[in-house]
Design an enzyme around this catalytic site. Sequence first.
Site, PDB file in Angstrom:
ATOM      1  N   GLY A 118       0.817  -1.203   0.000  1.00 23.79           N
ATOM      2  CA  GLY A 118       0.000   0.000   0.000  1.00 23.79           C
ATOM      3  C   GLY A 118       0.844   1.243   0.000  1.00 23.79           C
ATOM      4  O   GLY A 118       1.956   1.267  -0.508  1.00 23.79           O
ATOM      5  N   CYS A 119       0.325   2.225   0.608  1.00 21.73           N
ATOM      6  CA  CYS A 119       0.954   3.538   0.630  1.00 21.73           C
ATOM      7  C   CYS A 119       1.672   3.757   1.950  1.00 21.73           C
ATOM      8  O   CYS A 119       1.080   3.656   3.007  1.00 21.73           O
ATOM      9  CB  CYS A 119      -0.122   4.591   0.449  1.00 21.73           C
ATOM     10  SG  CYS A 119       0.471   6.249   0.487  1.00 21.73           S
TER      11      CYS A 119
END
Length: 120
Positions: A118-119
């Site tokens: 993800g981020c």
Amino acid sequence: MPLRIHRAELSEVRTVPVFEFEGRKYEVDEDGFLQEPERWNQDVAKDFAQTEAITDLTDGHWKVINYIRNYYVQFGIAPMVRKLCKETGYKLSEIYQLFPSGPAKGACKLAGLPKPTGCV
């Protein structure tokens, strides 16, 4: 007459990438992230710093690394960038100064996390 199908035995040879520094060997993925998170300690982080062209880990590096590491141990994922900045008190530009390849690639790699999906 029944049809017979013979399958050849498949023998798959897999090689695991290894990062080696001063005689210490670590299994890594194709992007150089540690595959054995239980092996992580500060010496491992120092070894992996060489892959990020970071020659000296400062208190600032350790603040980010320890935050990411502790978050990962607690929640099983890397923290989001906004949370990382808020909790460490660093602006994103300051994190990029510490880890030129960024928080996801550089900081997470040194913290011994698998490659974030993800981020961060």
